[in-house]
Design a protein around this motif. Structure first.
Motif, PDB file in Angstrom:
ATOM      1  N   THR A 246      17.089  52.782  22.829  1.00 41.11           N
ATOM      2  CA  THR A 246      17.415  51.796  23.857  1.00 41.11           C
ATOM      3  C   THR A 246      18.008  50.572  23.190  1.00 41.11           C
ATOM      4  OG1 THR A 246      15.202  50.821  23.741  1.00 41.11           O
ATOM      5  CG2 THR A 246      15.558  52.589  25.357  1.00 41.11           C
ATOM      6  N   GLY A 247      18.931  49.918  23.879  1.00 50.74           N
ATOM      7  CA  GLY A 247      19.541  48.738  23.288  1.00 50.74           C
ATOM      8  C   GLY A 247      20.479  48.054  24.265  1.00 50.74           C
ATOM      9  N   VAL A 248      20.834  46.824  23.935  1.00 49.55           N
ATOM     10  CA  VAL A 248      21.720  46.021  24.760  1.00 49.55           C
ATOM     11  C   VAL A 248      22.720  45.321  23.846  1.00 49.55           C
ATOM     12  CG1 VAL A 248      21.897  44.070  26.345  1.00 49.55           C
ATOM     13  CG2 VAL A 248      19.973  45.646  26.534  1.00 49.55           C
ATOM     14  N   ILE A 249      23.981  45.314  24.255  1.00 53.14           N
ATOM     15  CA  ILE A 249      24.988  44.565  23.529  1.00 53.14           C
ATOM     16  C   ILE A 249      25.319  43.307  24.333  1.00 53.14           C
ATOM     17  CG2 ILE A 249      26.890  45.839  24.621  1.00 53.14           C
ATOM     18  CD1 ILE A 249      28.509  45.428  22.087  1.00 53.14           C
ATOM     19  N   THR A 250      25.316  42.168  23.675  1.00 52.62           N
ATOM     20  CA  THR A 250      25.691  40.914  24.332  1.00 52.62           C
ATOM     21  C   THR A 250      26.813  40.265  23.537  1.00 52.62           C
ATOM     22  OG1 THR A 250      24.062  39.621  23.099  1.00 52.62           O
ATOM     23  CG2 THR A 250      23.362  40.556  25.208  1.00 52.62           C
ATOM     24  N   THR A 251      27.796  39.769  24.241  1.00 55.24           N
ATOM     25  CA  THR A 251      28.983  39.206  23.605  1.00 55.24           C
ATOM     26  C   THR A 251      29.445  37.982  24.378  1.00 55.24           C
ATOM     27  OG1 THR A 251      29.721  41.368  22.807  1.00 55.24           O
ATOM     28  CG2 THR A 251      31.389  39.669  23.007  1.00 55.24           C
ATOM     29  N   HIS A 252      29.916  36.981  23.649  1.00 58.37           N
ATOM     30  CA  HIS A 252      30.550  35.820  24.271  1.00 58.37           C
ATOM     31  C   HIS A 252      31.856  35.533  23.541  1.00 58.37           C
ATOM     32  CE1 HIS A 252      31.048  31.852  26.130  1.00 58.37           C
ATOM     33  NE2 HIS A 252      31.513  31.481  24.939  1.00 58.37           N
ATOM     34  N   VAL A 253      32.887  35.161  24.314  1.00 52.70           N
ATOM     35  CA  VAL A 253      34.165  34.777  23.727  1.00 52.70           C
ATOM     36  C   VAL A 253      34.885  33.838  24.690  1.00 52.70           C
ATOM     37  CG1 VAL A 253      35.380  36.774  24.701  1.00 52.70           C
ATOM     38  CG2 VAL A 253      36.288  35.623  22.660  1.00 52.70           C
ATOM     39  N   ASP A 254      35.603  32.873  24.131  1.00 55.40           N
ATOM     40  CA  ASP A 254      36.435  31.964  24.925  1.00 55.40           C
ATOM     41  C   ASP A 254      37.888  32.413  24.816  1.00 55.40           C
ATOM     42  OD1 ASP A 254      34.232  30.428  25.566  1.00 55.40           O
ATOM     43  OD2 ASP A 254      34.521  29.033  23.894  1.00 55.40           O
ATOM     44  N   ILE A 255      38.572  32.520  25.964  1.00 53.97           N
ATOM     45  CA  ILE A 255      39.957  32.983  26.011  1.00 53.97           C
ATOM     46  C   ILE A 255      40.834  31.927  26.681  1.00 53.97           C
ATOM     47  CG2 ILE A 255      41.536  34.750  26.883  1.00 53.97           C
ATOM     48  CD1 ILE A 255      39.749  35.845  24.772  1.00 53.97           C
ATOM     49  N   LYS A 256      42.000  31.665  26.083  1.00 50.92           N
ATOM     50  CA  LYS A 256      42.979  30.742  26.654  1.00 50.92           C
ATOM     51  C   LYS A 256      44.331  31.459  26.747  1.00 50.92           C
ATOM     52  CE  LYS A 256      44.984  26.118  26.155  1.00 50.92           C
ATOM     53  NZ  LYS A 256      45.048  24.889  25.325  1.00 50.92           N
ATOM     54  N   PRO A 257      44.689  31.987  27.936  1.00 51.33           N
ATOM     55  CA  PRO A 257      45.941  32.743  28.060  1.00 51.33           C
ATOM     56  C   PRO A 257      47.126  31.872  28.489  1.00 51.33           C
ATOM     57  CG  PRO A 257      44.597  33.083  30.000  1.00 51.33           C
ATOM     58  CD  PRO A 257      43.841  32.133  29.118  1.00 51.33           C
ATOM     59  N   SER A 258      48.316  32.343  28.181  1.00 56.46           N
ATOM     60  CA  SER A 258      49.562  31.765  28.684  1.00 56.46           C
ATOM     61  C   SER A 258      50.583  32.892  28.821  1.00 56.46           C
ATOM     62  CB  SER A 258      50.090  30.675  27.751  1.00 56.46           C
ATOM     63  OG  SER A 258      50.434  31.217  26.487  1.00 56.46           O
ATOM     64  N   PHE A 259      51.568  32.687  29.708  1.00 53.69           N
ATOM     65  CA  PHE A 259      52.543  33.734  30.003  1.00 53.69           C
ATOM     66  C   PHE A 259      53.935  33.137  30.168  1.00 53.69           C
ATOM     67  CE2 PHE A 259      48.466  34.999  31.757  1.00 53.69           C
ATOM     68  CZ  PHE A 259      48.289  36.268  31.220  1.00 53.69           C
ATOM     69  N   ASP A 260      54.930  33.896  29.722  1.00 50.18           N
ATOM     70  CA  ASP A 260      56.337  33.590  29.989  1.00 50.18           C
ATOM     71  C   ASP A 260      56.911  34.761  30.775  1.00 50.18           C
ATOM     72  OD1 ASP A 260      57.125  31.038  28.411  1.00 50.18           O
ATOM     73  OD2 ASP A 260      55.918  32.201  26.997  1.00 50.18           O
ATOM     74  N   ILE A 261      57.540  34.449  31.906  1.00 53.76           N
ATOM     75  CA  ILE A 261      58.011  35.474  32.831  1.00 53.76           C
ATOM     76  C   ILE A 261      59.517  35.327  33.030  1.00 53.76           C
ATOM     77  CG2 ILE A 261      57.794  36.454  35.136  1.00 53.76           C
ATOM     78  CD1 ILE A 261      55.217  36.686  33.560  1.00 53.76           C
ATOM     79  N   ALA A 262      60.246  36.416  32.881  1.00 52.69           N
ATOM     80  CA  ALA A 262      61.673  36.461  33.234  1.00 52.69           C
ATOM     81  C   ALA A 262      61.830  37.548  34.304  1.00 52.69           C
ATOM     82  CB  ALA A 262      62.524  36.778  32.009  1.00 52.69           C
ATOM     83  N   ARG A 263      62.468  37.214  35.428  1.00 48.97           N
ATOM     84  CA  ARG A 263      62.559  38.180  36.521  1.00 48.97           C
ATOM     85  C   ARG A 263      63.826  37.964  37.348  1.00 48.97           C
ATOM     86  NH1 ARG A 263      57.333  35.805  39.904  1.00 48.97           N
ATOM     87  NH2 ARG A 263      58.373  34.020  40.874  1.00 48.97           N
ATOM     88  N   VAL A 264      64.227  39.006  38.037  1.00 46.57           N
ATOM     89  CA  VAL A 264      65.337  38.956  38.983  1.00 46.57           C
ATOM     90  C   VAL A 264      64.803  39.372  40.339  1.00 46.57           C
ATOM     91  CG1 VAL A 264      67.122  39.388  37.260  1.00 46.57           C
ATOM     92  CG2 VAL A 264      66.022  41.316  38.401  1.00 46.57           C
ATOM     93  N   GLY A 265      65.450  38.870  41.393  1.00 48.22           N
ATOM     94  CA  GLY A 265      64.940  39.183  42.728  1.00 48.22           C
ATOM     95  C   GLY A 265      66.006  39.048  43.788  1.00 48.22           C
ATOM     96  N   MET A 266      65.616  39.358  45.027  1.00 51.85           N
ATOM     97  CA  MET A 266      66.495  39.267  46.190  1.00 51.85           C
ATOM     98  C   MET A 266      65.723  38.646  47.339  1.00 51.85           C
ATOM     99  SD  MET A 266      68.716  42.277  48.057  1.00 51.85           S
ATOM    100  CE  MET A 266      70.017  42.174  46.793  1.00 51.85           C
ATOM    101  N   ASN A 267      66.389  37.782  48.105  1.00 46.49           N
ATOM    102  CA  ASN A 267      65.792  37.115  49.271  1.00 46.49           C
ATOM    103  C   ASN A 267      66.609  37.391  50.526  1.00 46.49           C
ATOM    104  OD1 ASN A 267      63.580  35.816  47.986  1.00 46.49           O
ATOM    105  ND2 ASN A 267      64.924  34.180  47.276  1.00 46.49           N
ATOM    106  N   TYR A 268      65.910  37.364  51.651  1.00 48.47           N
ATOM    107  CA  TYR A 268      66.584  37.395  52.955  1.00 48.47           C
ATOM    108  C   TYR A 268      66.173  36.153  53.728  1.00 48.47           C
ATOM    109  CZ  TYR A 268      68.131  38.678  57.608  1.00 48.47           C
ATOM    110  OH  TYR A 268      68.738  38.678  58.829  1.00 48.47           O
ATOM    111  N   ARG A 269      67.154  35.354  54.136  1.00 46.37           N
ATOM    112  CA  ARG A 269      66.894  34.097  54.822  1.00 46.37           C
ATOM    113  C   ARG A 269      67.050  34.282  56.332  1.00 46.37           C
ATOM    114  NH1 ARG A 269      70.375  31.743  52.545  1.00 46.37           N
ATOM    115  NH2 ARG A 269      71.976  31.341  54.089  1.00 46.37           N
ATOM    116  N   PHE A 270      66.053  33.799  57.099  1.00 43.61           N
ATOM    117  CA  PHE A 270      66.084  33.922  58.553  1.00 43.61           C
ATOM    118  C   PHE A 270      66.831  32.742  59.183  1.00 43.61           C
ATOM    119  CE2 PHE A 270      62.376  36.140  56.991  1.00 43.61           C
ATOM    120  CZ  PHE A 270      62.463  37.351  57.643  1.00 43.61           C
TER     121      PHE A 270
END
Length: 278
Positions: free
Chosen positions: A254-278
């Motif tokens: 029997t046993g238990v694993i315990t873990t702690h960690v601090d995470i600081k994420p960031s993202f760069d996004i490049a995208r193309v898209g299409m819109n329809y205007r009403f």
């Protein structure tokens, strides 16, 4: 006398018609091309659309600790290898918003929801078991982001069928951290062979709040349709994750694993898209 009267009557009747004809010839009705140009040059209104692109994710990790506790009554610390790397992947989603055009200035608001396939993994976490038990555990950790959403303002400049804009606002993202460990134990000394000791899995997730800034270029096609290219940068604060998992062992341990960690994420996004205007 009759000829003179006829000539005078013809002048009275025909001359106004000639004037009217000249006036009508000087009036030009809007052409179809002009109507389309006026529609293309107006960005005001609601719109909805979709997009696809690629995301570059960076995960900074710090303050990582781990302990394997209550293994048959004993406890032992282990070295925890935190995730600190890149998680790049495809992104796709939908967006909706509203624009107000004032002369050539365009103000707007936009919200979007996106799928993101971003995951980073680190391995070779070693767990030193108490000497009375023997054997060892090895494990790995991972951090992933499956979706994000943004709520942004837009400020742009329209010239003809083209809209150049800057954008910024609030970003949300759900980030999940996972840890696993698989153990082996000697089952025979002569020859030395190992059997399964058991395995542990643990995970924790959180929805993060951060900022988003970027810009793009949108081109009107007419009939309400437009295409765009866009770049966004998202940054999030540091969040702590606590992971706890139980040992699943065929040997009865029997046993238990315990873990702690601090995470600081960031993202760069490049995208193309299409819109329809009403």
């Amino acid at each position: 006398m009759r000829k003179f009267a006829f000539a005078l009557l013809s002048t009275i009747v025909l001359s106004p018609n000639s004037v009217w004809a000249a006036d009508l010839g000087s009036v030009r009705m809007p052409t179809k091309t002009q109507a389309i140009a006026q529609q293309i040059g107006n960005w005001t209104g609601f719109y909805i659309g979709g997009n696809v692109g690629y995301g570059w994710g960076s995960y900074g990790a710090s303050n990582a600790t781990g302990t394997l506790v209550n293994v048959n009554g004993g406890a032992a610390p282990y070295s925890f290898n935190p995730v600190a790397g890149n998680g790049n992947g495809v992104t796709a989603g939908i967006q909706a918003g509203y624009n107000w055009q004032i002369e050539q200035a365009v103000l707007g608001i936009e919200a979007d929801w996106q799928y993101l396939n971003s995951k980073a993994t680190a391995g070779n976490s070693a767990i030193a078991l108490p000497a009375a038990i023997g054997g060892n555990f090895s494990g790995s950790t991972s951090v992933s982001t499956d979706w994000y959403a943004t709520f942004r303002g837009r400020v742009g400049y329209a010239y003809g069928s083209t809209l150049l804009y800057a954008t910024g606002g609030i970003a949300l993202a759900e980030t999940k951290v996972g840890a696993n460990a698989t153990g082996s134990i000697p089952t025979s000394l002569f020859p030395l062979t190992y059997g399964p000791l058991g395995s542990m899995n643990a995970s924790d997730r959180a929805v993060l709040v951060g900022y988003v800034v970027g810009g793009g270029l949108e081109y009107a096609l007419g009939a309400g349709w437009s295409v765009k290219g866009e770049y966004l940068h998202m940054g999030f604060g540091t969040n702590g994750y606590n992971l706890t998992g139980s040992l699943q062992s065929p040997t009865g341990l029997t046993g238990v694993i315990t873990t702690h960690v601090d995470i600081k994420p960031s993202f760069d996004i490049a995208r193309v898209g299409m819109n329809y205007r009403f």
